[in-house]
Enzyme design. Structure first.
Site, mmCIF file in Angstrom:
data_model
loop_
_atom_site.group_PDB
_atom_site.id
_atom_site.type_symbol
_atom_site.label_atom_id
_atom_site.label_comp_id
_atom_site.label_asym_id
_atom_site.label_seq_id
_atom_site.Cartn_x
_atom_site.Cartn_y
_atom_site.Cartn_z
ATOM 1 N N ASP A 30 -46.370 37.749 -33.635
ATOM 2 C CA ASP A 30 -46.578 36.376 -34.112
ATOM 3 C C ASP A 30 -47.706 35.740 -33.309
ATOM 4 O O ASP A 30 -47.811 35.931 -32.092
ATOM 5 C CB ASP A 30 -45.281 35.567 -33.941
ATOM 6 C CG ASP A 30 -45.312 34.274 -34.736
ATOM 7 O OD1 ASP A 30 -44.535 34.156 -35.692
ATOM 8 O OD2 ASP A 30 -46.126 33.380 -34.409
ATOM 9 N N ILE A 31 -48.533 34.978 -33.976
ATOM 10 C CA ILE A 31 -49.700 34.368 -33.316
ATOM 11 C C ILE A 31 -49.285 33.236 -32.361
ATOM 12 O O ILE A 31 -50.009 32.928 -31.426
ATOM 13 C CB ILE A 31 -50.698 33.881 -34.401
ATOM 14 C CG1 ILE A 31 -52.118 33.856 -33.876
ATOM 15 C CG2 ILE A 31 -50.289 32.558 -34.989
ATOM 16 C CD1 ILE A 31 -53.167 33.657 -34.950
ATOM 17 N N ASN A 84 -36.665 32.619 -42.384
ATOM 18 C CA ASN A 84 -36.631 31.272 -42.942
ATOM 19 C C ASN A 84 -37.024 31.382 -44.415
ATOM 20 O O ASN A 84 -38.026 32.027 -44.727
ATOM 21 C CB ASN A 84 -37.638 30.364 -42.216
ATOM 22 C CG ASN A 84 -37.315 30.224 -40.739
ATOM 23 O OD1 ASN A 84 -36.160 30.059 -40.367
ATOM 24 N ND2 ASN A 84 -38.325 30.298 -39.887
ATOM 25 N N GLY A 90 -37.183 25.968 -43.786
ATOM 26 C CA GLY A 90 -38.282 25.756 -42.840
ATOM 27 C C GLY A 90 -39.360 26.825 -42.899
ATOM 28 O O GLY A 90 -40.093 27.030 -41.933
ATOM 29 N N GLN A 91 -39.481 27.485 -44.065
ATOM 30 C CA GLN A 91 -40.485 28.540 -44.189
ATOM 31 C C GLN A 91 -41.885 27.935 -44.263
ATOM 32 O O GLN A 91 -42.134 27.013 -45.038
ATOM 33 C CB GLN A 91 -40.208 29.364 -45.459
ATOM 34 C CG GLN A 91 -41.139 30.549 -45.614
ATOM 35 C CD GLN A 91 -40.788 31.411 -46.835
ATOM 36 O OE1 GLN A 91 -39.893 31.048 -47.606
ATOM 37 N NE2 GLN A 91 -41.485 32.506 -46.989
ATOM 38 N N HIS A 97 -40.899 37.413 -44.311
ATOM 39 C CA HIS A 97 -41.040 38.043 -42.996
ATOM 40 C C HIS A 97 -39.754 37.843 -42.213
ATOM 41 O O HIS A 97 -39.099 36.810 -42.311
ATOM 42 C CB HIS A 97 -42.235 37.477 -42.222
ATOM 43 C CG HIS A 97 -42.275 35.979 -42.170
ATOM 44 N ND1 HIS A 97 -42.712 35.209 -43.225
ATOM 45 C CD2 HIS A 97 -41.911 35.108 -41.194
ATOM 46 C CE1 HIS A 97 -42.621 33.934 -42.899
ATOM 47 N NE2 HIS A 97 -42.130 33.838 -41.680
ATOM 48 N N LEU A 98 -39.418 38.858 -41.419
ATOM 49 C CA LEU A 98 -38.319 38.747 -40.468
ATOM 50 C C LEU A 98 -38.929 38.478 -39.106
ATOM 51 O O LEU A 98 -39.847 39.191 -38.680
ATOM 52 C CB LEU A 98 -37.515 40.051 -40.400
ATOM 53 C CG LEU A 98 -36.957 40.618 -41.705
ATOM 54 C CD1 LEU A 98 -36.146 41.885 -41.412
ATOM 55 C CD2 LEU A 98 -36.091 39.595 -42.423
ATOM 56 N N HIS A 99 -38.441 37.455 -38.412
ATOM 57 C CA HIS A 99 -38.823 37.227 -37.020
ATOM 58 C C HIS A 99 -37.926 38.112 -36.149
ATOM 59 O O HIS A 99 -36.705 38.115 -36.331
ATOM 60 C CB HIS A 99 -38.577 35.777 -36.606
ATOM 61 C CG HIS A 99 -39.400 34.758 -37.340
ATOM 62 N ND1 HIS A 99 -40.517 34.171 -36.788
ATOM 63 C CD2 HIS A 99 -39.266 34.224 -38.573
ATOM 64 C CE1 HIS A 99 -41.020 33.308 -37.646
ATOM 65 N NE2 HIS A 99 -40.286 33.314 -38.736
#
Ligand code: 5GP
Ligand code: ZN
Length: 114
Positions: A30-31, A84, A90-91, A97-99
């Site tokens: 993740d950035i 999300n 809250g997407q 994507h899975l965090h």
């Protein structure tokens, strides 16, 4: 989905620190990491969110890659997988994507029942 940032990363048109480069599933850092390890696991094809996911094999691959990158990141003390979905979820990036979060003790997300 020419402009979708995760489609662009999947096509190699935008940079990312990739940790898993599979036929159907990609994982990268993740950035804006929220934990010492913060990875994103995404399908290469554009699926808008978990709401739209209707492919059990792809669902299994996403979860299986999440587990693999967690192991490769050395998260044996524990980690969390979150997705999300849509506005109330809250997407922000409208490509599923899975965090995968770990490397520190994460705060409780749900109120304790006991
Ligand atoms: P969401 O809120 O949609 O679940 O999370 C989107 C995540 O994507 C955020 O954690 C954000 O930091 C990350 N993100 C947004 N744009 C980029 C990007 O261009 N590259 C990478 N690697 N991560 C991104
Ligand atoms: Zn996309």
């Amino acid at each position: 989905m020419a402009a979708c940032i995760f489609c662009r990363i999947a096509r190699g048109e935008a940079p990312a620190r990739v940790v898993h480069d599979g036929e159907r599933v990609l994982a990268f850092h993740d950035i804006r990491p929220l934990a010492p390890t913060h990875l994103l696991v995404t399908p290469r094809e554009h699926v808008a969110s978990l709401w739209e996911l209707d492919d059990p094999q792809l669902a299994g691959e996403l979860l299986s890659v999440a587990a693999r990158v967690a192991r490769e990141a050395g998260l044996e003390r524990g980690f969390r997988v979150i997705t999300n979905a849509r506005e109330h979820g809250g997407q922000e990036v409208d490509h599923l994507h899975l965090h995968v979060l770990g490397g520190r003790r994460l705060g409780a997300m749900l109120p304790r029942l006991f």
